[in-house]
Enzyme design. Sequence first.
Site, mmCIF file in Angstrom:
data_model
loop_
_atom_site.group_PDB
_atom_site.id
_atom_site.type_symbol
_atom_site.label_atom_id
_atom_site.label_comp_id
_atom_site.label_asym_id
_atom_site.label_seq_id
_atom_site.Cartn_x
_atom_site.Cartn_y
_atom_site.Cartn_z
ATOM 1 C CB SER A 124 36.241 38.755 33.173
ATOM 2 O OG SER A 124 37.423 38.719 33.922
ATOM 3 N NE ARG A 158 36.455 31.755 43.327
ATOM 4 C CZ ARG A 158 35.898 32.065 42.182
ATOM 5 N NH1 ARG A 158 36.643 32.319 41.109
ATOM 6 N NH2 ARG A 158 34.599 32.147 42.051
ATOM 7 C CG ASP A 202 36.124 45.887 36.840
ATOM 8 O OD1 ASP A 202 37.049 45.455 37.559
ATOM 9 O OD2 ASP A 202 35.816 45.368 35.747
ATOM 10 C CG HIS A 218 36.101 41.929 37.478
ATOM 11 N ND1 HIS A 218 36.261 42.519 36.242
ATOM 12 C CD2 HIS A 218 36.313 40.604 37.273
ATOM 13 C CE1 HIS A 218 36.561 41.596 35.346
ATOM 14 N NE2 HIS A 218 36.595 40.429 35.943
ATOM 15 C CG ASP A 219 32.398 38.863 40.806
ATOM 16 O OD1 ASP A 219 33.027 38.500 39.794
ATOM 17 O OD2 ASP A 219 32.417 38.236 41.882
#
Lengths: 400, 400
Positions: free
Chosen positions: A164, A233, A330, A363-364
């Site tokens: 990232s 967040r 992602d 994405h994580d």
Amino acid sequence: MSVSSAQSAIPEDSVGLVQPQSTVLFQDSPLVLASGQTLGPITVAYETYGRLNEARDNGVFVCHALTGDAHAAGRHHADDPKPGWWDPLIGPGRGIDTNEYFVICANVLGGCQGTTGPGSINPQTGRRYNLSFPSLTVGDMVSVHSELVRSLGIERLCGVIGGSLGGMQVLDWAVRFPDQTAAAIVIASGHHLSAQGIAFNAVGRRAIYADPAFQGGSWDPESPPRFGLALARMIAHITYLSEDSIALKFGRRLQDSDQFAFDILKETEFRIESYLHHQGKRFVQRFDANSYLYLTRAMDYFDLARYSGSLAESCARASARFLVLSYDTDWLFPTSQSRELTSALLQAGKHVSFLELDCSFGHDSFLIDIDPLAEVIRPFLKQTRASEQRRAARTRTDSQ
Amino acid sequence: MSVSSAQSAIPEDSVGLVQPQSTVLFQDSPLVLASGQTLGPITVAYETYGRLNEARDNGVFVCHALTGDAHAAGRHHADDPKPGWWDPLIGPGRGIDTNEYFVICANVLGGCQGTTGPGSINPQTGRRYNLSFPSLTVGDMVSVHSELVRSLGIERLCGVIGGSLGGMQVLDWAVRFPDQTAAAIVIASGHHLSAQGIAFNAVGRRAIYADPAFQGGSWDPESPPRFGLALARMIAHITYLSEDSIALKFGRRLQDSDQFAFDILKETEFRIESYLHHQGKRFVQRFDANSYLYLTRAMDYFDLARYSGSLAESCARASARFLVLSYDTDWLFPTSQSRELTSALLQAGKHVSFLELDCSFGHDSFLIDIDPLAEVIRPFLKQTRASEQRRAARTRTDSQ
């Protein structure tokens, strides 16, 4: 639990107990930032795992993502509930084998976990920088990393790696300091943030700006803009998950009942809502709202093509061997971005390996699904070292 | 510009000047909502285009999306800068041909454009309902639509049509009032909102709740929770666009310069940011923050499978001919949702046509790219009428 029994619970392939380290750089002459402003001295919080060998050629620098920190592996105390954020990847015999490599990870410039950032005291005023802190770029972060590596007596790293925002640092590093690393491993990242990504960062920052506790950035550390930062967040967290992983983990299940509450003020009717609120609350305990503004903006700014006339021309400046990894689920940094990057690297005649990994976590994934990462990174680093040794041997032969 | 020349600017295939209409329903006995609470009387703002024929069988009801209203076509005044929100689809010779059909569109229950909602005056207290307004479901909205249709003397509609939240209303209608419509056209919608969609609604509502001007919903109409509502809209707006359309329309272009401002307080560095802020500002001028809470929550609640033991069992209750349309770039209601719905309708033995349309505009495509919609809807409605006429003829023969 006694310390010895807790220690025995640390697995043998862990780096074990680690010490946070800190150094002060840019003391004599300040760092000139991309904006033209200067900053110094700069404190850098970092950790190292494994040992630097005599040839000083086994260094691997780990670049953390947006809200990460220098604590990538091991535990600070025997009874720490959790190890560093990339612990399963870094350790004796692990993907980045600390029997082989000397691993360095530093908190980024502008961060809030020990490296100088907007929450630090400005030595010239004796007060927190807050928004008098200069605007940052990914390049500025890398300039500090690069200086840290030199200060550790390392001329050339075996590799730099990151996911990232960390992957953006890797790209910047490979292009701006081409002699300083033999390998560049870019994971779940891209040569720029998409317009959609900028949009999500923008609404997150808006949540912070609009929080009355924000106070133009000069908020009271005792009452930070909690609502704004938590909301930022929560928004961002949605983009880190794949639609499938949310559907699988939470689906449309309710939090407390199998019947709707029909209460318009109830914000945690569905489990996914409760989860996001939990993520928001946890985040404000560990992160600085002003840092969040600076780091997300740096992410927006990053655009490798702007370093030269085109993306391929920027890539042409690099000399590292590249490994580009993406995840099929992602959508923040979709595989199409990694393909574009790989294509530009190939066009520039660079050594590049590219792989799209299958993983449902979006994405994580790079923080969760470590085994497939390790399986690719281990041989890539090994081949890089072999290539470096051949290169060194050639240099010796040439100079004989 | 004189009125006559402005009028001459209205195209011949437009419905021309239209009158907002209003009626009061549930005066004698209140509506029993899905929550068990009751509500009444209920004012309904609506518009009609075209003429109801003698047989009263040419009615088409248009269900609007989350922030739409009853003004679907034509202009209220000759010098209105813009026509109704689905004007290109509705008019003489257009996709929903007002030479053939009598088109009705009503503002939804809980809305803020004339139909009773949280911003309306509660006749029992003389004050705005605000959050004393009962929680709503899509079914409650449809119950009001259904009653409006009956009050207009229409026993059976030729069709109901809607996109997004409008499509959910269509599905509810077809299942709960199966005799009331011959056709159900569901566009860019689904049998439920995904967990990801719930997550986006949740962060939007959080922005409103966290705005100090929100005041527990009892905000001063002179100073509504503007920041919160604008932010909610900005977040939602991202989900209405495709990544490609954002990239094409805005890309990474800057708003004021070709150089970064490096000003951490500048919220409109990139064009996409400026666009989102503009959308947010415009939205707060026309929408009620409390309505936004109720309508997004109703969207979260909608789940056709909960009407029976399974999705297919719910679908089995319907008798309409279905047309299900999705867009290839819609990620809020992806085609996979429409496939699931179509599959359940087929499993239930229903008459269903399904088509995925190619359009780069994402979820908002159904509001933008009208020609392809018209090309599918026109013949579908025509076939429905033919089928209805055969049905009526059979009924006459049977009763002879």
